[in-house]
Write a protein that holds these residues in place. Structure first.
Motif, mmCIF file in Angstrom:
data_model
loop_
_atom_site.group_PDB
_atom_site.id
_atom_site.type_symbol
_atom_site.label_atom_id
_atom_site.label_comp_id
_atom_site.label_asym_id
_atom_site.label_seq_id
_atom_site.Cartn_x
_atom_site.Cartn_y
_atom_site.Cartn_z
ATOM 1 N N GLN A 332 0.826 -1.211 0.000
ATOM 2 C CA GLN A 332 0.000 0.000 0.000
ATOM 3 C C GLN A 332 0.857 1.256 0.000
ATOM 4 O O GLN A 332 0.535 2.241 -0.686
ATOM 5 C CB GLN A 332 -0.927 -0.011 1.217
ATOM 6 N N ILE A 333 1.955 1.246 0.745
ATOM 7 C CA ILE A 333 2.857 2.399 0.760
ATOM 8 C C ILE A 333 3.509 2.566 -0.612
ATOM 9 O O ILE A 333 3.589 3.678 -1.155
ATOM 10 C CB ILE A 333 3.925 2.234 1.857
ATOM 11 N N ARG A 334 3.954 1.465 -1.182
ATOM 12 C CA ARG A 334 4.601 1.510 -2.500
ATOM 13 C C ARG A 334 3.649 2.074 -3.545
ATOM 14 O O ARG A 334 4.027 2.918 -4.362
ATOM 15 C CB ARG A 334 5.074 0.108 -2.888
ATOM 16 N N GLU A 335 2.408 1.631 -3.540
ATOM 17 C CA GLU A 335 1.435 2.104 -4.521
ATOM 18 C C GLU A 335 1.182 3.594 -4.350
ATOM 19 O O GLU A 335 1.132 4.350 -5.334
ATOM 20 C CB GLU A 335 0.126 1.335 -4.376
ATOM 21 N N ALA A 336 1.016 4.054 -3.107
ATOM 22 C CA ALA A 336 0.746 5.470 -2.871
ATOM 23 C C ALA A 336 1.889 6.345 -3.362
ATOM 24 O O ALA A 336 1.665 7.408 -3.968
ATOM 25 C CB ALA A 336 0.504 5.710 -1.377
ATOM 26 N N LEU A 337 3.125 5.907 -3.123
ATOM 27 C CA LEU A 337 4.278 6.694 -3.553
ATOM 28 C C LEU A 337 4.367 6.763 -5.067
ATOM 29 O O LEU A 337 4.678 7.812 -5.645
ATOM 30 C CB LEU A 337 5.562 6.111 -2.968
ATOM 31 N N ARG A 338 4.111 5.641 -5.721
ATOM 32 C CA ARG A 338 4.201 5.635 -7.175
ATOM 33 C C ARG A 338 3.096 6.467 -7.821
ATOM 34 O O ARG A 338 3.302 7.087 -8.852
ATOM 35 C CB ARG A 338 4.216 4.196 -7.697
ATOM 36 N N LYS A 339 1.941 6.499 -7.216
ATOM 37 C CA LYS A 339 0.874 7.373 -7.724
ATOM 38 C C LYS A 339 1.262 8.837 -7.616
ATOM 39 O O LYS A 339 0.819 9.673 -8.410
ATOM 40 C CB LYS A 339 -0.426 7.099 -6.972
ATOM 41 N N ASP A 340 2.111 9.146 -6.611
ATOM 42 C CA ASP A 340 2.582 10.520 -6.434
ATOM 43 C C ASP A 340 3.838 10.818 -7.241
ATOM 44 O O ASP A 340 4.376 11.923 -7.162
ATOM 45 C CB ASP A 340 2.884 10.790 -4.951
#
Length: 438
Positions: A332-340
């Motif tokens: 979940q952290i990885r996905e949020a960072l990549r979306k940003d």
């Protein structure tokens, strides 16, 4: 006729045959799964995605690593693990978990760490060290010395304990059986930050390839992050910005003390599993908010764990144990960072015990990956694992207990996945026959 020479490994203070390529390297990287693809972390190149997570051994002598540590860590280094991280290492004497935990608060502690780093490099592998301060969970005894059913027991003064000098953000003890901590002064905090920087310089002198800051599992940095354990009213307590201040000051100090090309890792508890406590706590949203600050601060990889800051977290309804319960937090952290659009590598930990799970956590690419990317999701691999759709949840897998059971885990996983990898030269006759089930 060209003479046949058993070449030695370069740049180490002893002779050992060179491992070229290092054990654990895929012999055909182009066809190997991501798990056996190289990973570059700043200036450090790993030949695969396996790392040994720090494991407390409670076997040091006045903070000095011993032959036990050399033997313990060398078994993983030999068998194809790209990165091995030395256990929580106290930056101050009162920052150890037990009197028998290692430290880097004085120069004499450099040499035994260098011995292990030299051996890792002789095998073509990388060594890291986790720098830590235990805070209010310090001055205890090794787990096997605790009475049956006890969470912990304080180390007595005659065994080197320091229950009268245990630090914490606030004077709140962790639980019964732990010390009553002293609330740190601002001068104490400054001394702590300087101690992290000094320990980092010693680690560099020892020749380690990377440093991990321990900000997880209820130790001192976690204690500052959490509003449950941090009740300060000064610049180091209250708001998110204040509670993260110590961590970011430590990150800045360590980053300034190490070479520009050296990666900096941070281990974090993504949640303390206390959402049901009825009080504000440290949880995933705050970890994600912190993670967005880390690339600019100089952190290269976030090692995502959880829990450890409250003795009640294991009985809270928000904590449901299953094999992916911590891996999912990392994802979940990885996905949020990549979306940003932020680049921060992610490490996953916890209950990684088999080839398919290890492979699926880091697997990238595939037809489904491209389709998912178009939908704004994280990469999705073609396979499914245990009924789960496989998504790329991390860039590196870090394991501890599985390595205790199977020090040869990377070699075993390679065989189970049908990946040909390099074995240590001296062990080349030990490989499993191609079609043998293990």
């Amino acid at each position: 006729m060209t003479p046949v020479v058993n070449k030695g490994a370069p740049n180490v203070p002893f002779y050992t045959p060179v491992q070229d390529p290092p054990a654990g390297t895929a012999l055909d990287p182009a066809t190997a799964p991501t798990l056996f693809q190289p990973l570059k972390i700043r200036g450090m190149q790993l030949q695969n995605r396996f790392a040994v997570s720090p494991m407390c051994q409670y076997s040091a002598d006045d903070g000095h690593l011993t032959d036990w540590h050399f033997a313990h860590l060398s078994q993983f280094i030999l068998r194809g693990t790209a990165l091995t991280v030395v256990e929580a290492t106290g930056v101050l004497p009162n920052g150890r978990i037990t009197p028998q935990c290692p430290g880097l608060w004085k120069d004499s502690q450099i040499a035994p760490l260098k011995r292990i780093a030299d051996f890792a490099h002789s095998q073509g592998q990388k060594l890291g060290v986790q720098l830590a301060h235990a805070g209010r969970k310090a001055s205890t005894v090794a787990p096997w010395l605790r009475p049956a059913g006890a969470i912990t027991e304080l180390a007595p003064p005659e065994d080197g304990g320091w229950a009268d000098n245990v630090w914490a953000p606030s004077s709140l003890k962790f639980d019964e059986g732990f010390a009553d901590p002293k609330a740190m002064t601002v001068d104490d905090i400054k001394a702590l930050v300087q101690a992290f920087a000094d320990a980092a310089r010693r680690a560099v002198a020892a020749g380690v390839d990377t440093i991990e800051i321990h900000g997880a599992h209820g130790y001192l940095i976690t204690q500052f992050l959490s509003p449950l354990s941090n009740k300060r009213t000064d610049d180091y307590g209250g708001s998110f910005e204040n509670r993260t201040r110590v961590l970011l000051e430590v990150v800045a100090a360590v980053r300034a003390a190490i070479p520009e090309a050296m990666p900096l890792l941070l281990r974090i508890s993504a949640t303390e599993w206390m959402e049901a406590s009825g009080e504000p706590s440290w949880e995933l949203e705050q970890t994600t908010r912190l993670a967005r600050l880390l690339p600019a601060a100089g952190v290269d990889l976030l090692d995502v764990s959880s829990g450890g800051n409250n003795a009640l977290h294991k009985v809270r309804a928000t904590m449901v144990i299953h094999p992916y319960y911590q891996v999912d937090l990392a994802g979940q952290i990885r996905e949020a960072l990549r979306k940003d659009g932020l680049h921060l590598l992610i490490g996953a930990v916890g209950m990684i015990t088999n080839a398919e799970m290890a492979r699926s956590i880091v697997q990238e690419g595939g037809k489904a990956a491209a389709a998912a990317h178009d939908k704004g999701s994280v990469e999705v691999a073609e396979e499914e694992s245990g009924g789960r759709v496989v998504v790329t949840q991390a860039d590196l897998v870090l394991m501890a207990r599985q390595y205790l059971r199977e020090p040869e885990f990377p070699l075993r996983v390679a065989h189970q996945l049908g990946v040909e990898v390099k074995w240590p030269n001296q062990y080349h006759r030990g490989g499993w026959p191609k079609d043998q089930k293990i």
